[in-house]
Design an enzyme around this catalytic site. Sequence first.
Site, short mmCIF file in Angstrom:
data_model
loop_
_atom_site.label_atom_id
_atom_site.label_comp_id
_atom_site.label_asym_id
_atom_site.label_seq_id
_atom_site.Cartn_x
_atom_site.Cartn_y
_atom_site.Cartn_z
N HIS A 115 -14.08 -0.55 -10.07
CA HIS A 115 -12.80 0.20 -10.05
C HIS A 115 -12.66 0.99 -8.74
O HIS A 115 -12.02 2.03 -8.72
CB HIS A 115 -12.69 1.15 -11.24
CG HIS A 115 -13.09 0.53 -12.54
ND1 HIS A 115 -12.22 -0.21 -13.32
CD2 HIS A 115 -14.28 0.49 -13.18
CE1 HIS A 115 -12.86 -0.66 -14.40
NE2 HIS A 115 -14.11 -0.25 -14.33
N SER A 126 -4.58 -0.94 20.12
CA SER A 126 -3.20 -0.64 19.77
C SER A 126 -2.43 -0.37 21.05
O SER A 126 -2.97 0.22 21.99
CB SER A 126 -3.17 0.59 18.86
OG SER A 126 -1.90 1.21 18.93
N LYS A 156 -7.43 3.43 18.82
CA LYS A 156 -7.53 2.40 17.78
C LYS A 156 -8.37 1.20 18.20
O LYS A 156 -8.35 0.74 19.33
CB LYS A 156 -6.13 1.90 17.41
CG LYS A 156 -5.30 2.90 16.64
CD LYS A 156 -5.91 3.28 15.29
CE LYS A 156 -5.76 2.20 14.26
NZ LYS A 156 -4.41 2.11 13.70
N GLU A 203 -7.61 -8.89 8.76
CA GLU A 203 -6.26 -8.75 8.18
C GLU A 203 -5.54 -10.09 8.15
O GLU A 203 -4.85 -10.43 7.19
CB GLU A 203 -5.45 -7.73 8.99
CG GLU A 203 -5.98 -6.32 8.87
CD GLU A 203 -5.34 -5.36 9.86
OE1 GLU A 203 -4.13 -5.47 10.09
OE2 GLU A 203 -6.06 -4.51 10.41
#
Length: 451
Positions: free
Chosen positions: A155, A276, A282, A289
């Site tokens: 969970h 980025s 970043k 992804e």
Amino acid sequence: MTLWSGGRFDEGPAESLWRFTVDTSDRRLLVDDITGSIAHTAMLGVVGLLTAEESEAILSGLGEIKDEALAGTFEFLDTDEDVHSAVERRLSDCIGALAGKLHTGRSRNDQVALDLRLYLRRSVDERSAQLRHFMGVLVDLAISVEDAVVASYTHLQQAQAVPLAHHLLAYAWMLKRDVERFSDARKRIDVSPLGAGASGGSSLPLDPRVSADLLGMEGVFDNSMDAVGSRDVASEFVWCVTQTMLHLSRLSEELLLWSSSEFGWVTFSDAYTTGSSAMPHKKNADIAELVRGKAATVIGDLTAVAALQKGLPMTYNRDLQEDKRIVFHADDTLAGSLDALSGMLATAEFHGAAPSGWVTALDLAEVLVLRGVPFREAHRVVGALIADLTAGGRSFVDLTGDQLTAFDARFEAADIGVVDPVASVEARVTPGGGSMESVDSQIAALKRFLE
Ligand code: ARG
């Protein structure tokens, strides 16, 4: 000039019909198509439907065309309806009217079914090799993280302490089943439909076993209608791809979580991350992804290949031309994802992170169970202890042995040692559980599989 013109057709196809029906995606079956034609021609020679001279001439023409295909010099024309038409057109350029005998006892229906199977058989082997490589990367990582301990999650809440290697190896076992699924599918793919003809076989004395042997195919169709009208091997292949992509997508999701500053379990190399344009700090794991995103498109392929067959009357229908784009897209997506993600993992640096919180709560309850306390009661005692500590803003690490026995007399002071996550892992005894012994034997078993 189409493959059907000159007979009952007075007119050529309308421009709009042509644009709509022609599919150029099958051009990547060029070599498979020629390979199938070579086997078919040789079979026609063996059964006497072609003379030795005829089959020799056709085979030499096909050999020449295969060389062009392999060298990348084969030229497709806008007037080629599909890859089969292109090869036959080129063959007639090379050997003249004799090319007309190539299609003896054959239809594009059994021809395209064969081409697809040859493609799938090769893809299964290539994807399996990539998967094995990927499993090797995971095994190497499991070895390299040594005895680092992390929390397992249920969970998405910390559950039990486990070796980080145990977590990484979970994925190696998933991918092993993917390899096995592909190799099981291969048995059904490796069946030649050549000789099934348009749908009902032929009045010519063809011998499908001869062409199957020449193609190194294990099986031969049992029913010509099934052979040209079925595409379950395509769905099964796309399913194997989809399940593998689902595994890669879950792994990607975890890698993204693990590389966040909140987790800090892993750092990816510059070569496999992107920056980025706006935020100088970043370092993004776009590969993970994209794999997660691409898994969605392959689920779409699975739906498409299934829907393609639903309600389709026997046998071949032109709908089936669409199967190739679907198969190619799924296959390319998996190939690219395996490459990129295994490269990213192989160059990643894992640190793990000691679990915080209550990951040893179950261990503490099991101490009481070993003393004869019913598990439900032990569960209640430890739950009450946690509630108590939480109320005081404290955790297991703030607790002394004496406080533990004071809380419940069935505890002994030494039991406090159990709340250390490393001790928790050391105390784990179940086969396949999160212990270092289990990790060692998993690594040995996976290495044997990969040998
Ligand atoms: N291009 C077709 C396909 O990919 C080949 C089979 C065509 N057969 C036919 N009867 N029109 O399915």
